[in-house]
Design an enzyme around this catalytic site. Sequence first.
Site: not given
Ligand SMILES: Cc1ncc(C[n+]2csc(CCOP(=O)(O)OP(=O)(O)O)c2C)c(N)n1
Length: 631
Positions: A280, A365, A393
């Site tokens: 990342k 959630e 959610r």
């Molecule tokens: C239901 C929900 N909860 C929390 C989030 C906030 N959120 C956005 S991206 C993310 C992390 C995603 O991590 P990953 O899938 O590993 O993607 P990366 O950004 O590391 O590429 C979170 C927790 C969200 N978008 N949707």
Amino acid sequence: MLLEQICEPKDLKALSLEQLESLAGEIRQFLIEKLSATGGHLAPNLGVVELTLAMHYLYDSPKDKFIFDVGHQSYVHKMLTGRMDRFDTLRQYKGLCGFVKRSESEHDVWEAGHSSTSLSAAIGMAMARDLKGEDHKVVAVIGDGALTGGMALEALNHIGHEKRKLIVVLNDNEMSIAPNVGAIHNYLGKIRSDKTYKKAKDELQYLLNRIPAIGGKLAKTAERVKDSLKYMVVSGVLFEEFGLTYLGPVDGHDLQKLEEAFLQANNVNGPVLLHVLTTKGKGYKPAEADSHTWHGISPYKIESGQVLKAVGPPMYTQVFSEALIELAEQDDRIVAVTPAMPGGSGLIKFAERFPGRMIDVGIAEQHAATMSAALAMEGLKPVFAVYSTFLQRAYDQVVHDICRQNLNVVFAIDRAGFVGPDGETHHGVFDIPFLRHVPNLVLMMPKDENELRHMMKTALSYDDGPIAVRYPRVSGTGVDIDATMAPIPIGTWDVIREGESAVIVAVGPMLQVAEEAAELLKRDGLSIRIINARFIKPLDESMLLQLANEGQRVVVLEEGAQHGGLGSAVLEFYSERDIHDMAVRIIGIPDEFIEHGSIKEQRRDAGLTGERVAAELIKLMPRQHKSVSTQ
Ligand SMILES: Cc1ncc(C[n+]2csc(CCOP(=O)(O)OP(=O)(O)O)c2C)c(N)n1
């Protein structure tokens, strides 16, 4: 510059591997420069440059369908599909959306913003393809964080059952927004770190291929040996057990390896999980060093990585954070629960101060809500810190597990109201309607940061059931902070401006808008009373009855969906009391999704402005006032 020659994916097809590698460098440079001015999801996108290039190089979008989980890592995809010239407008009003957006391009086939929906979308599309007799690829890109979400696991379960041809690319960078958590994360870590896995897997496969087809008992034994050996040495066995063919892990920054892996995946006649390892923030030192901070970033200086922050009063999140720490010092039953948002929800300091009392459950959630119910059942005081939009959610868990059992769970609902540049997937505009009708729940919103502190005290002193405090994604108003926090009597409203001509009942930041309207009307000789409806539920019934007795004209003003919100509650109250002659006008968010932009622009588009409120009040006035100007 190669970048200038790329207008659509087919422009990539003629490039050599070396040219694609140079292009990856140019894409990174472009993103680092553009986002320094606009802000946005820099680190996730720097991590998927080669992956996205490989996908567009090998597949044929939009015929082949790309589904990006959350959609925050789709910037490279946008660049390669003709939107490079719009990056100066990223996440701004009428500009390029920060997530996948179908109205922007035929290459955007699935929209999201919330996590963990991509695998359900992928199996749905694969199924539709097969039923319609079509023949194209479906490729879903999901992060290791998003894979912890319940929906993704539900879909995985079904994908294995269906056995349809599709590719799940697991983009594993070891991070959610914060460091990823949980058993799946640990499992992926094992695959990543143990190089002997791969070697042993290859050797085992070689040996098994050499065992001649033998019949009867011996063959069965050989199969069993294969199965048990598989558990010991074959990486990705978890996914294999789910019914997907596991390929990888593959270096997600090596275009050659990615190409080989995708070609291998294409040959599998069923679902494949391609495990891709990425970094990342790749290619920009500050983002690589701290991808948590750089997940979603405000404008910054490129050379130093210094983030440009607005100065002013603290954000509500910070005030919540400090109040919670103060309260937790006095009560060791208080624990904080977050579904993968420790930073955004202001819980990092809490975790440092009280190790073991901050529980990050991953993007989960629903689980967070039910687990909080159980913590409360056992006498702890869980504070479930969650963004309004993500609480959507967990609606059933709120109703069924928390409110129905009347448990002392405190909800700290952040990002309530418009959220600005993240736009329509992230606004916190539905929680008032979806919470206020649930029995047992108390719902509050403060008018300023000082009141938020008192509401935190109110919530944590309350032991009659669930209680929620919602607060916006903005700075406080800069008021003085009282030295001690004191509970507010449940269900009481507060008159913050006296007046006789008409009344505005408002919540949270809308009180400032109410003040603007009152000032406008003051010039016209009207005096407007403003009521801080700090409890959205229960209502201050005696104050509402008093308004009825006075025969008042009332505007209810809220930054939430107009249908089913506080205004509806006021109308229901009068209807239930057989009071039918009240002039009540509701001003809330109209029945539509409001796009990205600044919070100010979103409020303006929704009509949440002083001018609009003043104009609506005039309409409620007796005839002689109707010609009054509000300019
Ligand atoms: C239901 C929900 N909860 C929390 C989030 C906030 N959120 C956005 S991206 C993310 C992390 C995603 O991590 P990953 O899938 O590993 O993607 P990366 O950004 O590391 O590429 C979170 C927790 C969200 N978008 N949707």
